[in-house]
Motif scaffolding. Structure first.
Motif, PDB file in Angstrom:
ATOM      1  N   TRP A  25      -3.144   0.634  -9.021  1.00 45.56           N
ATOM      2  CA  TRP A  25      -2.793   1.878  -9.708  1.00 45.56           C
ATOM      3  C   TRP A  25      -2.680   1.634 -11.211  1.00 45.56           C
ATOM      4  O   TRP A  25      -2.436   0.520 -11.661  1.00 45.56           O
ATOM      5  N   TYR A  85      -5.077   9.142   0.610  1.00 46.11           N
ATOM      6  CA  TYR A  85      -5.491   7.914   1.303  1.00 46.11           C
ATOM      7  C   TYR A  85      -4.645   6.744   0.821  1.00 46.11           C
ATOM      8  O   TYR A  85      -4.017   6.800  -0.227  1.00 46.11           O
ATOM      9  N   LEU A  86      -4.617   5.668   1.610  1.00 44.82           N
ATOM     10  CA  LEU A  86      -3.837   4.486   1.258  1.00 44.82           C
ATOM     11  C   LEU A  86      -4.598   3.628   0.256  1.00 44.82           C
ATOM     12  O   LEU A  86      -5.801   3.430   0.384  1.00 44.82           O
ATOM     13  N   ARG A  87      -3.861   3.132  -0.709  1.00 42.89           N
ATOM     14  CA  ARG A  87      -4.460   2.305  -1.750  1.00 42.89           C
ATOM     15  C   ARG A  87      -3.431   1.276  -2.217  1.00 42.89           C
ATOM     16  O   ARG A  87      -2.241   1.588  -2.303  1.00 42.89           O
ATOM     17  N   TYR A 102       6.141   4.776  -9.191  1.00 40.66           N
ATOM     18  CA  TYR A 102       6.384   4.187  -7.870  1.00 40.66           C
ATOM     19  C   TYR A 102       7.655   3.331  -7.891  1.00 40.66           C
ATOM     20  O   TYR A 102       8.463   3.377  -6.960  1.00 40.66           O
ATOM     21  N   TYR A 126       0.839  -1.193   0.000  1.00 40.65           N
ATOM     22  CA  TYR A 126       0.000   0.000   0.000  1.00 40.65           C
ATOM     23  C   TYR A 126       0.871   1.238   0.000  1.00 40.65           C
ATOM     24  O   TYR A 126       1.950   1.238   0.576  1.00 40.65           O
ATOM     25  N   SER A 127       0.406   2.272  -0.644  1.00 36.30           N
ATOM     26  CA  SER A 127       1.079   3.561  -0.614  1.00 36.30           C
ATOM     27  C   SER A 127       0.009   4.644  -0.643  1.00 36.30           C
ATOM     28  O   SER A 127      -1.126   4.414  -1.077  1.00 36.30           O
ATOM     29  N   ARG A 128       0.384   5.805  -0.170  1.00 38.21           N
ATOM     30  CA  ARG A 128      -0.567   6.909  -0.111  1.00 38.21           C
ATOM     31  C   ARG A 128      -0.658   7.586  -1.472  1.00 38.21           C
ATOM     32  O   ARG A 128       0.351   7.898  -2.092  1.00 38.21           O
TER      33      ARG A 128
END
Length: 45
Positions: free
Chosen positions: A27, A20-22, A35, A14-16
């Motif tokens: 993505w 919000y975190l997703r 990323y 997960y990354s912001r």
């Protein structure tokens, strides 16, 4: 497959993004590429 590879468990990263975190896997391709190019750094106090 080697014995080590058969013992691995898939994990979800997960990354912001936009506040919000997703999961990174959800993505779009462009954001996933960005990323992958990120570099981490540590700031010494």
């Amino acid at each position: 497959m080697s014995p080590i590879e058969t013992q691995r468990t898939a994990c979800e990263v997960y990354s912001r993004i936009t506040g919000y975190l997703r999961p990174v896997q959800q993505w779009n391709d462009g954001k996933q590429a960005e990323y992958a190019n990120r570099k981490t750094f540590k700031i010494n106090k």
